[in-house]
Design a protein around this motif. Structure first.
Motif, PDB file in Angstrom:
ATOM      1  N   THR A   1      54.615  51.777  39.453  1.00 53.84           N
ATOM      2  CA  THR A   1      55.512  51.056  40.357  1.00 53.84           C
ATOM      3  C   THR A   1      55.959  51.937  41.515  1.00 53.84           C
ATOM      4  O   THR A   1      55.972  51.511  42.680  1.00 53.84           O
TER       5      THR A   1
ATOM      6  N   LEU B   1      52.070  37.617  34.738  1.00 49.64           N
ATOM      7  CA  LEU B   1      52.193  38.754  35.646  1.00 49.64           C
ATOM      8  C   LEU B   1      50.827  39.330  36.013  1.00 49.64           C
ATOM      9  O   LEU B   1      50.598  39.720  37.175  1.00 49.64           O
ATOM     10  N   ARG B   2      49.906  39.377  35.064  1.00 49.77           N
ATOM     11  CA  ARG B   2      48.572  39.879  35.378  1.00 49.77           C
ATOM     12  C   ARG B   2      47.872  38.953  36.365  1.00 49.77           C
ATOM     13  O   ARG B   2      47.061  39.395  37.183  1.00 49.77           O
TER      14      ARG B   2
ATOM     15  N   ALA C   1      55.523  43.420  40.380  1.00 44.25           N
ATOM     16  CA  ALA C   1      54.873  42.809  39.215  1.00 44.25           C
ATOM     17  C   ALA C   1      54.641  43.826  38.096  1.00 44.25           C
ATOM     18  O   ALA C   1      54.858  43.527  36.913  1.00 44.25           O
TER      19      ALA C   1
ATOM     20  N   GLY D   1      54.617  43.803  46.558  1.00 45.79           N
ATOM     21  CA  GLY D   1      54.541  42.778  45.520  1.00 45.79           C
ATOM     22  C   GLY D   1      53.890  43.290  44.251  1.00 45.79           C
ATOM     23  O   GLY D   1      54.307  42.951  43.133  1.00 45.79           O
TER      24      GLY D   1
ATOM     25  N   VAL E   1      49.446  37.261  38.743  1.00 45.80           N
ATOM     26  CA  VAL E   1      50.057  37.585  40.038  1.00 45.80           C
ATOM     27  C   VAL E   1      49.496  38.893  40.585  1.00 45.80           C
ATOM     28  O   VAL E   1      49.166  39.003  41.777  1.00 45.80           O
ATOM     29  N   ILE E   2      49.382  39.898  39.732  1.00 44.81           N
ATOM     30  CA  ILE E   2      48.846  41.193  40.158  1.00 44.81           C
ATOM     31  C   ILE E   2      47.435  41.033  40.713  1.00 44.81           C
ATOM     32  O   ILE E   2      47.090  41.598  41.757  1.00 44.81           O
TER      33      ILE E   2
ATOM     34  N   TRP F   1      53.254  38.480  30.251  1.00 47.96           N
ATOM     35  CA  TRP F   1      52.267  39.417  30.768  1.00 47.96           C
ATOM     36  C   TRP F   1      51.034  38.699  31.313  1.00 47.96           C
ATOM     37  O   TRP F   1      50.439  39.133  32.287  1.00 47.96           O
TER      38      TRP F   1
END
Length: 379
Positions: A163, A98-99, A82, A78, A101-102, A95
């Protein structure tokens, strides 16, 4: 002692450090290039901290349902997705999401990874094994900015290499055993308050180091740029701080197996306070380079000693929940630190970052000197 499992878990966590070491400074430098101010960059830096607070509360429950190893593999995949989307969707609002989620999914990974390592460690080696984890993780973050300096910040190579690392890391955990048993329970903030009351010195040290790490990877490059340094020099300064974090973790871990842990805590806190106060005074002098080393070493020692004491005190599900509290404190430090430093840098003083670290270290010195109340774990 399952040495193969120890190093497999260690390597999987280190891949995350390397990925974050590349992607987090790249995000901040991109925002700087797009014309965003220090506060907007601080808000971006704080988003993973909000995710930390979300992920920490779910770690124990999800580990009980899916198993520690399987959940760690899922979190690595995951995280790869992200970070890849950061390259594909270059937009400030996207962003931010996404940050968030990260922060959530990688927090679960850290909670389980640190618990697994502490569960595997035998008592007589605990200080050194936990220190090896801390030192190696710091080195992985050091390699991140260095690789980013080689790859360049104009293109998305840093995102894509991060990634790829996170996609490869799950293979290391296949067939590994010895993870701590977890119960399907949610870690609440009321339980966190109890943890802080029980171990206030450790709790503050964790939050302080979390703020330190978030600031180093996000706002320190911007701070150095604002002081007139080039992008490459700014990244080398970040790397120097991380070198300091990595250099002394093993000696500190060895000492933690032999001498007073309280004394080591106090020494690291005093060193961080003094060094932080000196940074604005010598920022344009050659003395700043050894000072950056001491800056990282003193802060990193606080976190290493905290994990050693937690691993000594807790086992199995209690250990997982204790590390979930560590993650919650980490989230609080990462959230508050960049916001305060970003706001202070933009509206109060360009040196708000080192001054804030000095103030936090001073509070820790006070807690360490009040030993009976602040250090509930025996040396």
């Amino acid at each position: 002692m399952r040495w193969g499992t120890y190093f497999a878990v260690l390597a999987s966590v280190l891949s995350v450090g390397l990925a974050l070491g590349m992607s987090m400074p790249l995000v901040s430098l991109r925002l700087e290039g797009w014309g965003y101010g220090a506060f907007a960059i601080g808000v971006m830096a704080a988003m993973p901290a909000v995710g930390v607070l979300l992920g920490a509360g779910m770690a124990s429950r999800l580990a009980a349902r899916f198993g520690t190893a399987a959940l760690m593999r899922g979190c690595l995949a995951g995280g790869a997705l992200a970070i890849g989307l950061l390259a594909l969707l270059p937009s400030y609002p996207v962003w931010v999401a996404l940050r968030l989620v990260i922060g959530s999914i990688l927090t679960i990974l850290f909670v389980l990874g640190e618990s697994w390592i502490n569960q595997l460690a035998v008592d007589r080696w605990r200080g050194r094994l936990v220190a090896l984890y801390g030192s190696s993780y710091a080195l992985s973050q050091l390699a991140g900015p260095l690789l980013l300096g080689v790859l360049g910040t104009e293109r998305d190579y840093g995102f894509w290499l991060a990634t790829a690392l996170l996609l490869a890391a799950p293979l290391l955990l296949l067939g590994r055993t010895g993870a701590p048993a977890a119960e399907a329970s949610r870690v609440t903030f009321s339980a966190l308050f109890g943890f802080c009351r029980q171990l206030p010195m450790i709790a503050w040290a964790i939050a302080l180091f979390a703020g330190f790490e978030a600031l180093i990877l996000t706002l320190l490059p911007v701070y150095c740029l604002q002081q007139g340094f080039s992008t490459s020099v700014a990244l080398y300064m970040v790397s120097t701080v991380v070198v300091g974090d990595a250099l002394l973790q093993l000696p500190i871990g060895a000492l933690a197996d032999r001498v007073s842990r309280h004394g080591l805590f106090l020494g690291c806190a005093i060193s961080l306070m003094v060094v932080s106060l000196l940074v604005p005074l010598v920022i344009h002098s050659v003395l700043i380079w050894p000072l950056w080393v001491l800056f990282g070493a003193s802060a990193g020692g606080l976190f290493t000693l905290s994990l050693v004491l937690i691993g000594e005190r807790f086992r199995d599900d209690e250990l997982v929940r204790a590390n979930a509290h560590v993650a919650q404190l980490w989230g609080a430090g990462c959230l508050i630190g960049p916001l305060l430093a970003g706001a202070g840098s933009q509206w109060v003083s360009g040196h708000a970052l080192p001054w804030m670290m000095a103030a936090g270290a001073f509070v820790l010195v006070l807690l360490a000197r009040a030993r009976p109340a602040a250090c509930a774990v025996a040396d």
